[in-house]
Design an enzyme around this catalytic site. Structure first.
Site, PDB file in Angstrom:
ATOM      1  N   ASP A 118     160.294 -15.535   9.868  1.00 10.71           N
ATOM      2  CA  ASP A 118     158.895 -15.853  10.208  1.00 10.71           C
ATOM      3  C   ASP A 118     158.284 -16.706   9.092  1.00 10.71           C
ATOM      4  OD1 ASP A 118     156.644 -15.960  11.757  1.00 10.71           O
ATOM      5  OD2 ASP A 118     155.816 -14.082  11.022  1.00 10.71           O
ATOM      6  N   GLY A 166     150.409 -14.984   6.849  1.00 13.25           N
ATOM      7  CA  GLY A 166     151.681 -15.683   6.801  1.00 13.25           C
ATOM      8  C   GLY A 166     152.333 -15.635   5.442  1.00 13.25           C
TER       9      GLY A 166
END
Length: 433
Positions: free
Chosen positions: A312, A331
């Site tokens: 990711d 993130g």
């Protein structure tokens, strides 16, 4: 031993512990490769050509990361295909899939072709492309999945945005079944998760953070499993983080459905306590959940219920992270760290090594229809050498990603990639230097 004068294009890896989850082989042996292709492998194979002595190391297939965001095109300041490729090579990733949420959005065949050509030109590793499910990720207007598939797209996704309209999701699954295309959808119900930045728990209450309940995942997974059953489409449930979602998937996999599921390495290694004192580098989407969720996800890998582990990889410039927690971007970068973070869980006795490698090699290769992800005659010579016992401390200064946002900064790690070979060519090497 070095026979390069007689066999200048032939290479052999000797004295390695070979682990190939595709064939369930785990033992000593020799791997030979020539012109980018594995030509022989096994305990009785004689080395030929230039040799790489891998004594004390593991030889495994190169990793395939199915979820990578880059800034190219559109936001090259946070990451380019070249910098992502260098980070991938250092982390043992030999192929990665670029998510479609670039600028412009990858929602037609011309952009699929552009990314593939740029990746081939600039990156050290294989760059694959995920096409958008809907135009400009609007969640409503279906893209030409068939044309993008013909252009080379291996996966279709709306990136960070789930398809919220059930009728649209039904049409996407039905339409994609015509092309046997793999559809990925985020496991989150926006009406419960939008505007949140943490896991719903006592901790988030004490910190005063807007929180997403785990049932948000369960509701979307229940819906998408039902639609996949109705349409016969191929579904990847993207980025689960909770026991509740995993329980739904366990039940679904007892039926004859074409369903797979992914989890990020962050959610296998970290929990909500890593937020600490509003540590924005640990702000992720989905949020880090409690320890029981993390352990359930690890059990899901070991039992083969969870198919794929992804980095990711989501590079964010410092300006997007050095903000109050609720305002900071979610993130983390992960290409450099994916392998080592998992190996650290293996060293702690939590994660099964073969199951971990399967979720990063043969499982994604099978889902994407790739010939890589295995060590076999005729397969691409995408091979990594791993020192499973190497201790090191993760530091953002060591990362090759253009952005440095990692929740693992300062964490002690065990295990590291020491050499990466892509198509027979060494693209990262600390073994011989």
């Amino acid at each position: 031993m070095n026979n390069t004068q007689n066999f200048p294009d032939v290479h052999s890896i000797i004295n390695a512990r070979i682990i190939d989850p595709a064939s369930d082989y785990d033992g000593d042996g020799v791997i030979t490769f020539e012109n980018g292709v594995i030509t022989d492998i096994g305990p009785d194979v004689l080395p030929r050509g230039e040799t790489i002595d891998a004594r004390g190391l593991i030889a495994a297939p190169g990793l395939i990361d199915m979820r990578v965001q880059t800034g190219e095109p559109g936001r090259e300041s946070k990451e380019t295909l070249a910098t992502a490729g260098r980070a991938a090579a250092a982390g043992g990733v030999t192929s990665f899939v670029v998510m479609p949420d670039t600028r412009p959005i990858i929602d037609d065949m011309a952009l699929v072709d552009y990314i593939m050509r740029r990746g081939e030109q600039d990156a050290l590793v294989n760059v694959l492309v995920a096409g958008a499910l809907t135009k400009d990720l609007d969640g409503k207007t279906l893209t030409e999945i068939g044309l993008m598939s013909e252009a080379g797209a291996v996966l279709f996704s709306n990136g960070p945005e789930p398809i919220t309209d059930a009728q649209i999701m039904r049409r996407l699954l039905s339409y994609s079944a015509t092309f046997n295309a793999l559809i990925a959808n985020r496991a989150t119900e926006p009406s419960l998760s939008d505007g949140t930045c943490a896991h719903e728990s006592d901790l988030s209450s004490r910190l005063g953070l807007m929180a997403a309940p785990a049932i948000s995942e369960r509701l979307m997974v229940e819906r998408d499993v039902a639609l996949a059953e109705l349409t016969g489409g191929r579904l990847l449930i993207d980025l689960i983080s909770s026991r509740e979602a995993l329980d739904v998937i366990k039940r679904a996999k007892t039926r004859d459905l074409d369903i797979a599921v992914s989890v990020s390495i962050n959610h296998l290694c970290l929990n909500e306590l890593d937020i600490g004192d509003y540590r924005t580098f640990a702000k992720l989407d989905p949020p880090l959940r409690d320890e029981a969720d993390r352990l359930a996800l690890i059990d899901g890998i070991n039992a083969g219920v969870i198919d794929v582990i992804v980095s990711d990889h989501d590079p964010r410039p410092a300006g997007e992270k050095r903000l109050p927690y609720a305002e900071a971007s979610a993130g983390a970068v992960g290409l450099d760290i994916l392998l080592s973070a998992g190996l650290s869980q293996v060293a702690d006795g939590k994660l099964d090594l073969t199951a971990f490698l399967a979720a990063l090699t043969i499982n994604p290769a099978t889902l994407l229809g790739l010939s890589s992800g295995r060590l076999a005659k005729g397969a691409p010579a995408d091979i990594i050498l791993i020192d499973p016992h190497k201790p090191w401390v993760c530091s953002e200064t060591q990362l090759l990603s253009k952005s440095k946002n990692t929740p693992f900064d300062g964490r002690r790690m065990t295990g590291r990639c020491v050499q990466t070979i892509v198509g027979g060519i060494t693209v990262f090497d600390t073994l011989t230097r």
